[in-house]
Design a protein around this motif. Structure first.
Motif, PDB file in Angstrom:
ATOM      1  N   PHE A  88       3.823   1.607  -1.419  1.00 20.80           N
ATOM      2  CA  PHE A  88       4.441   0.864  -0.334  1.00 20.80           C
ATOM      3  C   PHE A  88       5.181   1.664   0.737  1.00 20.80           C
ATOM      4  O   PHE A  88       5.813   1.061   1.594  1.00 20.80           O
ATOM      5  N   CYS A  89       5.195   2.978   0.698  1.00 25.45           N
ATOM      6  CA  CYS A  89       5.626   3.724   1.892  1.00 25.45           C
ATOM      7  C   CYS A  89       5.311   5.198   1.700  1.00 25.45           C
ATOM      8  O   CYS A  89       4.892   5.625   0.621  1.00 25.45           O
ATOM      9  N   LEU A 143      13.549   3.683  -7.809  1.00 27.65           N
ATOM     10  CA  LEU A 143      12.586   2.886  -7.038  1.00 27.65           C
ATOM     11  C   LEU A 143      13.363   1.875  -6.205  1.00 27.65           C
ATOM     12  O   LEU A 143      14.420   1.406  -6.620  1.00 27.65           O
ATOM     13  N   CYS A 144      12.826   1.516  -5.045  1.00 26.58           N
ATOM     14  CA  CYS A 144      13.457   0.465  -4.233  1.00 26.58           C
ATOM     15  C   CYS A 144      12.869  -0.893  -4.639  1.00 26.58           C
ATOM     16  O   CYS A 144      11.948  -0.950  -5.464  1.00 26.58           O
ATOM     17  N   MET A 184       7.037   7.707   1.241  1.00 25.69           N
ATOM     18  CA  MET A 184       7.781   8.498   0.263  1.00 25.69           C
ATOM     19  C   MET A 184       6.913   8.788  -0.957  1.00 25.69           C
ATOM     20  O   MET A 184       7.056   9.804  -1.604  1.00 25.69           O
ATOM     21  N   GLN A 185       6.047   7.820  -1.298  1.00 22.43           N
ATOM     22  CA  GLN A 185       5.148   7.965  -2.449  1.00 22.43           C
ATOM     23  C   GLN A 185       5.934   8.295  -3.729  1.00 22.43           C
ATOM     24  O   GLN A 185       5.627   9.279  -4.440  1.00 22.43           O
ATOM     25  N   CYS A 186       6.924   7.467  -4.010  1.00 19.62           N
ATOM     26  CA  CYS A 186       7.738   7.690  -5.199  1.00 19.62           C
ATOM     27  C   CYS A 186       6.879   7.650  -6.464  1.00 19.62           C
ATOM     28  O   CYS A 186       5.959   6.834  -6.573  1.00 19.62           O
ATOM     29  N   PRO A 200      14.029   3.698   1.662  1.00 18.04           N
ATOM     30  CA  PRO A 200      15.308   3.701   0.930  1.00 18.04           C
ATOM     31  C   PRO A 200      15.520   4.939   0.074  1.00 18.04           C
ATOM     32  O   PRO A 200      16.645   5.400  -0.078  1.00 18.04           O
ATOM     33  N   LEU A 201      14.443   5.463  -0.487  1.00 19.25           N
ATOM     34  CA  LEU A 201      14.628   6.610  -1.386  1.00 19.25           C
ATOM     35  C   LEU A 201      14.828   7.925  -0.641  1.00 19.25           C
ATOM     36  O   LEU A 201      14.959   8.984  -1.259  1.00 19.25           O
ATOM     37  N   CYS A 230       4.008   5.057  -5.912  1.00 23.03           N
ATOM     38  CA  CYS A 230       4.160   3.757  -5.257  1.00 23.03           C
ATOM     39  C   CYS A 230       3.273   3.685  -4.017  1.00 23.03           C
ATOM     40  O   CYS A 230       3.114   4.671  -3.293  1.00 23.03           O
TER      41      CYS A 230
END
Ligand code: SF4
Length: 720
Positions: free
Chosen positions: A31-32, A65-66, A34-36, A200-201, A29
């Protein structure tokens, strides 16, 4: 091959859901920090992006995922993507060919640098890009353009943590531990981080610790979703973190809740701290911070008595004129209690930008060269010059930091290349930033959407979006990850790294930019970082694929990286000891006054990312949070006779903005909160204070003084 924590947190075996006519591209991801991990669903026929699927094999998020992560793929086919170069003609941006755009860019660079010197052309870069691009921007500035003036938007978010960690621990990695260590903590102190909304994650890790009986202490002026579940919520006045940390240290030292053996053997500076915090008794600290005496004592006892624990913080601590003092003061909590260097104990900052960690490691910071080397260090300069094949004297010295660069536009800096950033929304005092950008002789911007900043450019170049990018990022833990891109470039868009190499070629510097793939750039980055603090030399794409990422430092082919720092209790200073540093409380740069009696603090919401240039365009995210608002405590609202949904004019010494009032007990009575993801008339950064932290040069986004006025106008009239 693989780290133990990978196995521990994988939810189940990898189970991709492939549909007929589609393929899944494994990536992370955007968007932050965390790099999910996620799988992007791509139609084989035309390579269009049609959705997202969980990736259960990536341990950090184990398939979750958020809301932002779920919607991120919708940028790829977005109708507002820029698909061809644009050149300003008669005041309007008009479609142009790549040749026209490149000819103009190169002639303007040569004209400006010929007339005003090399440093008159600057680069304002970003951290929402791969490590390869970030590295290339630093090299291109120094060797392609020969300018000292390059900096990046991470200056606004990660720089205080960076200075703080370096001065306390001698190393700047967002987390000293892998996230899988969090569940082994007995106490978690989260300061200035609304983790539940902004990362969030990370919450499943916090719940994992809670399930084992860990206590949660949240330091935040707002009763955020994270603070709601805390055992102790230290609801401090914004900008008083140093006093609060000193107060907690006062109680822990007084009640002998410190680890004297660890202090004696592995730290310096404890006696100075002990003396300094003597005066920070709970009553005094309560007066400064507004936090009840009992809560200060309770939190100090919980943290001090716990065997293992983490101190974790984010922008609420860092975006202050004393942000680096605050980072080191909270780090002191772990150092005096010996909570570092083992499972369940450490320090971390929540990285905001997708590649906020990697983006600050490899040379696009104005004072750094790859591998976290200092640009003023003669040995570092010599080494990197050798890797780049130039004479050391060709590498310029340090230039201006991000906001200082913007202030120098039109005077010291006449031309600007803006990459993957939107400073007219994300900078403090944005009305001035607009004027700075307009005063440039030449302004070129590379982006995928026409951001508020790009609208002012002379040339706009269409970039690819993240799902089209191959490369690596480095997440909040310091884990280097592999991104796989879809093999396509919609319309006439081009990959940023190719465009930079082409500009270098046209400037006659092409011999230093002979790259045919992101992997070739990464392999040079590995060599350039070798022997530096952030040593990537032992990391290859192949190793990343096999290990689900590698934690730096990874100094050799044989190394599997370093998931947990300081296990040998040797800190990165010549004597191996961590620095316990003492700071008096100084308070915010701008104090409230009779004219401006209320504190304004700004922040994020779960549905938007940074300046909102991407997330405001995604319907499903915009639907949840279409406009900014001002959170006001009922008592403060009563004072101004404002009801929920009415319009309020918020004014600081720098400007005004009208916002819808959200009356809520979440905020303190002496402050208001406004999210910052919007531009133009809805940009709260019209009001924020451009005062810079002296060491990190981060602006003080988190505190300024404002006044409120009720506007006799309904929401419907304003927005509708
Ligand atoms: S937590 Fe961060 S990386 Fe994970 S899905 Fe959400 S925005 Fe993306």
């Amino acid at each position: 091959m693989g780290h133990a924590q990978n196995k521990e947190y994988s939810q189940r075996d990898y189970d991709p859901i492939e549909r007929d006519g589609e393929e899944l591209i494994s990536t992370h991801c955007c968007f932050c920090g965390m790099q999910c991990g996620m799988n992007i669903r791509v139609k084989k026929e035309d390579k269009s992006v049609v959705g997202v699927e969980p990736r259960y094999d990536f341990p950090m998020n184990g398939g979750r995922l958020c809301p932002k992560g779920v919607a991120a793929y919708r940028q790829a086919e977005h109708q507002e993507r820029i698909l061809h170069p644009l050149i300003r003609k008669n005041g309007k941006l008009e479609k142009a060919t790549w040749d026209e755009a490149m000819d103009l860019i190169v002639s303007k660079i040569q004209e400006i640098q010929g007339e005003h010197g090399k440093d008159a052309f600057g680069i304002y870069s970003g951290s929402s890009m791969t490590n390869e691009k970030c590295y290339l921007m630093g090299k291109f500035a120094r060797i392609g353009l020969g300018t000292k003036n390059i900096d990046y938007n991470g200056r606004y978010c990660m720089s205080s943590a960076s200075v703080g960690f370096n001065q306390s621990l001698g190393i700047d990695r967002g987390g000293t531990n892998p996230w899988s260590d969090i569940k082994f903590a007995d106490v978690l102190l989260l300061a200035g981080s609304n983790t539940a909304e902004c990362h969030p994650l990370s919450m499943p890790y916090i719940w994992g610790a809670r399930d084992r009986g860990a206590k949660l202490i949240v330091v935040d002026p707002r009763q955020t979703k994270t603070a709601l579940v805390a055992d102790v919520h230290l609801d401090l006045r914004p900008g008083t973190d140093v006093a609060l940390a000193n107060g907690l240290l006062h109680v822990m030292i007084k009640e002998d809740l410190v680890d004297q053996d660890f202090i004696d053997n592995h730290t310096t500076g404890f006696e100075e701290l002990k003396e300094l915090v003597q005066s920070y008794n709970p009553k005094y600290v309560s007066e400064i911070t507004g936090v009840a005496v009992e809560k200060i004592i309770t939190a100090a006892r919980i943290f001090g008595q716990a065997k293992n624990g983490f101190t974790m913080f984010a922008r609420g601590v860092e975006q202050h004129a004393t942000g680096t003092d605050a980072v080191s003061s909270y780090t002191n909590l772990c150092l005096v209690t010996g909570k570092i260097g083992r499972k369940g104990s450490g320090v971390a900052t929540f990285t905001g930008q997708g590649n906020g960690q990697g983006g600050r490691e490899h040379g696009q910071k104005t004072d750094q060269l790859p591998g976290f080397r200092k640009i003023t260090d003669p040995k570092a300069r010599e080494y990197v010059a050798g890797v780049w094949g130039v004479d050391e004297s060709e590498i310029p010295g340090p230039g201006l930091s991000a906001f200082e660069m913007l202030q120098a536009l039109g005077t010291e800096i006449k031309g600007l290349l803006l990459v993957c950033s939107n400073p007219i929304v994300s900078s403090p005092s944005v009305r001035d930033v607009g004027e700075y950008l307009k005063s440039l002789d030449f302004f070129v911007c590379m982006d995928m959407f026409l951001s508020e900043s790009a609208e002012l450019a002379d040339v706009v170049l269409p970039s690819t979006v993240w799902v089209e990018d191959d490369g690596t990022t480095t997440n909040v833990e310091g884990r280097v990850l592999r991104l796989r891109g879809i093999d396509r470039t919609p319309g006439e868009s081009k990959r940023d790294w190719k465009v930079i190499c082409e500009i270098a070629e046209r400037l006659g510097r092409g011999q230093y930019f002979q790259f045919n793939s992101p992997e070739e750039i990464f392999n040079e980055l590995r060599v350039a970082s070798k022997g530096g603090i952030a040593d990537y030399s032992g990391i290859s794409y192949e190793k990343l694929d096999k290990m689900q990422g590698v934690f730096w430092p990874c100094p050799s082919e044989e190394s599997e990286g370093t998931p947990r720092l300081f296990e040998d209790l040797k800190f990165n200073f010549p004597d191996g000891k961590a620095r316990i540093l003492s700071f008096e409380y100084k308070g915010p740069n701008e104090k409230t006054s009779k004219e401006y009696p209320v504190i304004l603090t700004t922040g994020r919401v779960v549905f938007h990312y940074l300046s909102g240039n991407q997330t405001r365009r995604i319907d499903s995210l915009r639907a949840f949070c279409p406009d900014p608002y001002v959170e006001i405590h009922p008592k403060l609202a009563e004072k101004y006779q404002v009801s929920n949904g009415e319009t309020v004019k918020v004014t600081s010494p720098r400007g005004s903005i009208e916002l819808v009032a959200k009356i809520t007990k979440i905020t303190r009575e002496d402050m208001v909160f406004v999210p910052y993801h919007w531009g133009k008339t809805l940009a709260i950064n019209h009001l924020t204070n451009p005062a810079l932290e002296p060491k990190s040069k981060i602006p003080e986004f988190k505190v300024c003084a404002v006044k409120l006025e009720k506007v006799k106008q309904t929401v419907g009239e304003k927005h509708g």
